[in-house]
Design a protein around this motif. Structure first.
Motif, PDB file in Angstrom:
ATOM      1  N   LEU A   1      -0.175  -4.614  10.532  1.00 36.85           N
ATOM      2  CA  LEU A   1      -0.006  -5.478   9.362  1.00 36.85           C
ATOM      3  C   LEU A   1       1.403  -5.348   8.823  1.00 36.85           C
ATOM      4  N   ASN A   2       1.908  -4.124   8.729  1.00 33.15           N
ATOM      5  CA  ASN A   2       3.266  -3.900   8.242  1.00 33.15           C
ATOM      6  C   ASN A   2       4.292  -4.625   9.110  1.00 33.15           C
ATOM      7  N   ALA A   3       4.075  -4.637  10.415  1.00 34.50           N
ATOM      8  CA  ALA A   3       5.010  -5.296  11.319  1.00 34.50           C
ATOM      9  C   ALA A   3       4.968  -6.815  11.190  1.00 34.50           C
ATOM     10  N   LYS A   4       3.812  -7.368  10.826  1.00 38.31           N
ATOM     11  CA  LYS A   4       3.660  -8.831  10.753  1.00 38.31           C
ATOM     12  C   LYS A   4       4.074  -9.425   9.408  1.00 38.31           C
ATOM     13  N   LEU A   5       4.143  -8.618   8.364  1.00 41.36           N
ATOM     14  CA  LEU A   5       4.439  -9.151   7.033  1.00 41.36           C
ATOM     15  C   LEU A   5       5.872  -9.649   6.933  1.00 41.36           C
ATOM     16  N   LYS A   6       6.045 -10.713   6.162  1.00 43.54           N
ATOM     17  CA  LYS A   6       7.362 -11.291   5.899  1.00 43.54           C
ATOM     18  C   LYS A   6       7.439 -11.642   4.423  1.00 43.54           C
ATOM     19  N   ALA A   7       8.591 -11.449   3.840  1.00 47.91           N
ATOM     20  CA  ALA A   7       8.774 -11.786   2.427  1.00 47.91           C
ATOM     21  C   ALA A   7       8.616 -13.287   2.230  1.00 47.91           C
ATOM     22  N   GLY A   8       7.951 -13.659   1.130  1.00 46.83           N
ATOM     23  CA  GLY A   8       7.806 -15.071   0.783  1.00 46.83           C
ATOM     24  C   GLY A   8       6.492 -15.692   1.182  1.00 46.83           C
TER      25      GLY A   8
ATOM     26  N   PRO B   1       3.797  -7.906 -11.550  1.00 45.04           N
ATOM     27  CA  PRO B   1       3.426  -8.342 -10.213  1.00 45.04           C
ATOM     28  C   PRO B   1       2.006  -7.913  -9.862  1.00 45.04           C
ATOM     29  N   GLU B   2       1.405  -8.634  -8.938  1.00 48.12           N
ATOM     30  CA  GLU B   2       0.069  -8.295  -8.464  1.00 48.12           C
ATOM     31  C   GLU B   2       0.206  -7.319  -7.297  1.00 48.12           C
ATOM     32  N   LEU B   3      -0.564  -6.255  -7.327  1.00 52.87           N
ATOM     33  CA  LEU B   3      -0.528  -5.252  -6.267  1.00 52.87           C
ATOM     34  C   LEU B   3      -1.866  -5.225  -5.545  1.00 52.87           C
ATOM     35  N   TYR B   4      -1.811  -5.283  -4.216  1.00 57.07           N
ATOM     36  CA  TYR B   4      -3.002  -5.219  -3.379  1.00 57.07           C
ATOM     37  C   TYR B   4      -2.760  -4.198  -2.278  1.00 57.07           C
ATOM     38  N   ARG B   5      -3.847  -3.544  -1.846  1.00 54.34           N
ATOM     39  CA  ARG B   5      -3.742  -2.534  -0.800  1.00 54.34           C
ATOM     40  C   ARG B   5      -4.776  -2.797   0.284  1.00 54.34           C
ATOM     41  N   TRP B   6      -4.330  -2.625   1.540  1.00 55.74           N
ATOM     42  CA  TRP B   6      -5.203  -2.683   2.699  1.00 55.74           C
ATOM     43  C   TRP B   6      -5.097  -1.342   3.424  1.00 55.74           C
TER      44      TRP B   6
ATOM     45  N   GLY C   1      -8.615   2.663   9.374  1.00 55.58           N
ATOM     46  CA  GLY C   1      -9.503   3.786   9.644  1.00 55.58           C
ATOM     47  C   GLY C   1      -8.817   5.138   9.649  1.00 55.58           C
ATOM     48  N   THR C   2      -7.503   5.188   9.843  1.00 55.64           N
ATOM     49  CA  THR C   2      -6.765   6.453   9.851  1.00 55.64           C
ATOM     50  C   THR C   2      -6.221   6.802   8.473  1.00 55.64           C
ATOM     51  N   GLN C   3      -6.648   6.059   7.463  1.00 57.61           N
ATOM     52  CA  GLN C   3      -6.204   6.232   6.071  1.00 57.61           C
ATOM     53  C   GLN C   3      -4.738   5.864   5.859  1.00 57.61           C
ATOM     54  N   SER C   4      -4.109   5.198   6.821  1.00 57.40           N
ATOM     55  CA  SER C   4      -2.803   4.583   6.593  1.00 57.40           C
ATOM     56  C   SER C   4      -3.056   3.356   5.738  1.00 57.40           C
ATOM     57  N   HIS C   5      -2.146   3.036   4.835  1.00 55.51           N
ATOM     58  CA  HIS C   5      -2.357   1.846   4.017  1.00 55.51           C
ATOM     59  C   HIS C   5      -1.046   1.133   3.742  1.00 55.51           C
ATOM     60  N   VAL C   6      -1.192  -0.164   3.506  1.00 58.66           N
ATOM     61  CA  VAL C   6      -0.066  -1.025   3.154  1.00 58.66           C
ATOM     62  C   VAL C   6      -0.322  -1.538   1.741  1.00 58.66           C
ATOM     63  N   THR C   7       0.620  -1.302   0.862  1.00 59.14           N
ATOM     64  CA  THR C   7       0.539  -1.799  -0.506  1.00 59.14           C
ATOM     65  C   THR C   7       1.510  -2.956  -0.632  1.00 59.14           C
ATOM     66  N   CYS C   8       1.000  -4.119  -1.027  1.00 55.07           N
ATOM     67  CA  CYS C   8       1.804  -5.340  -1.113  1.00 55.07           C
ATOM     68  C   CYS C   8       1.981  -5.741  -2.565  1.00 55.07           C
ATOM     69  N   GLU C   9       3.163  -6.200  -2.888  1.00 56.57           N
ATOM     70  CA  GLU C   9       3.472  -6.666  -4.241  1.00 56.57           C
ATOM     71  C   GLU C   9       3.743  -8.174  -4.189  1.00 56.57           C
ATOM     72  N   PHE C  10       2.976  -8.913  -4.973  1.00 52.85           N
ATOM     73  CA  PHE C  10       3.100 -10.368  -5.031  1.00 52.85           C
ATOM     74  C   PHE C  10       3.576 -10.778  -6.414  1.00 52.85           C
ATOM     75  N   VAL C  11       4.571 -11.642  -6.474  1.00 54.64           N
ATOM     76  CA  VAL C  11       5.040 -12.228  -7.730  1.00 54.64           C
ATOM     77  C   VAL C  11       4.839 -13.730  -7.610  1.00 54.64           C
ATOM     78  N   ASN C  12       4.087 -14.297  -8.546  1.00 51.88           N
ATOM     79  CA  ASN C  12       3.743 -15.719  -8.528  1.00 51.88           C
ATOM     80  C   ASN C  12       3.078 -16.108  -7.203  1.00 51.88           C
ATOM     81  N   GLY C  13       2.258 -15.214  -6.670  1.00 51.47           N
ATOM     82  CA  GLY C  13       1.503 -15.496  -5.456  1.00 51.47           C
ATOM     83  C   GLY C  13       2.277 -15.335  -4.170  1.00 51.47           C
ATOM     84  N   ARG C  14       3.541 -14.899  -4.238  1.00 51.33           N
ATOM     85  CA  ARG C  14       4.381 -14.743  -3.043  1.00 51.33           C
ATOM     86  C   ARG C  14       4.715 -13.274  -2.821  1.00 51.33           C
ATOM     87  N   LEU C  15       4.689 -12.860  -1.578  1.00 54.29           N
ATOM     88  CA  LEU C  15       4.976 -11.476  -1.218  1.00 54.29           C
ATOM     89  C   LEU C  15       6.460 -11.182  -1.416  1.00 54.29           C
ATOM     90  N   VAL C  16       6.763 -10.159  -2.220  1.00 55.81           N
ATOM     91  CA  VAL C  16       8.160  -9.794  -2.436  1.00 55.81           C
ATOM     92  C   VAL C  16       8.508  -8.468  -1.770  1.00 55.81           C
TER      93      VAL C  16
END
Length: 146
Positions: free
Chosen positions: A67-74, A98-103, A106-121
């Motif tokens: 997921l971290n590799a596929k994410l792009k800003a905007g 900003p809105e913060l979401y986490r995924w 199974g290995t307890q690695s996680h990605v925390t994403c920050e969205f401003v106005n619905g867009r990934l920053v």
């Protein structure tokens, strides 16, 4: 200011006026049909993403590293939900920017994403530290058995 809130309605009005001037009432009907189809396509995509997300636990992703590799800003939140096929675990209060979401995977690695106005920053991948094992078990010495 979000220009989409101004440009999209203005573009629709210009398109309807141009269609009326070129083709009369039939032009308005054609443009209206196209706009309804555009709205239905977006609605169908939203429903398909949500139907796939309902089958997975909230905040779960198969691989946080991928997921971290596929994410792009905007990209928007719906795009990220479509990639993970799961709703994110919301870390921020409702309606707070900003809105913060986490995924988490199974290995307890996680990605925390920050969205401003619905867009990934920005986003951050956190991987747990590897566990220190006691080492491989000692090999049995055949001489000790006699």
């Amino acid at each position: 200011m979000n220009l989409r809130k101004i440009l999209i309605p203005a573009g629709i009005v210009v398109l309807v006026i141009a269609a009326y001037r070129a083709y009369g009432p039939q032009g308005i009907l054609t443009v209206s049909g196209g706009l309804v189809m555009w709205g239905l396509l977006h609605y169908t995509r939203l429903m398909n993403v949500m139907q796939k997300a309902r089958n997975h636990p909230i905040g779960y992703v198969g691989s946080a590293v991928m997921l971290n590799a596929k994410l792009k800003a905007g990209v928007n939140l719906l795009h990220v939900v479509a990639m993970t096929r799961a709703l994110g675990q919301q870390l921020s209060a409702d309606g707070q920017q900003p809105e913060l979401y986490r995924w988490t995977d199974g290995t307890q690695s996680h990605v925390t994403c920050e969205f401003v106005n619905g867009r990934l920053v920005r986003w951050e991948l956190v991987r747990p530290a590897p566990q220190e094992d006691a080492g491989p078990p000692a090999a049995a010495n055949p001489a000790d058995e006699s």
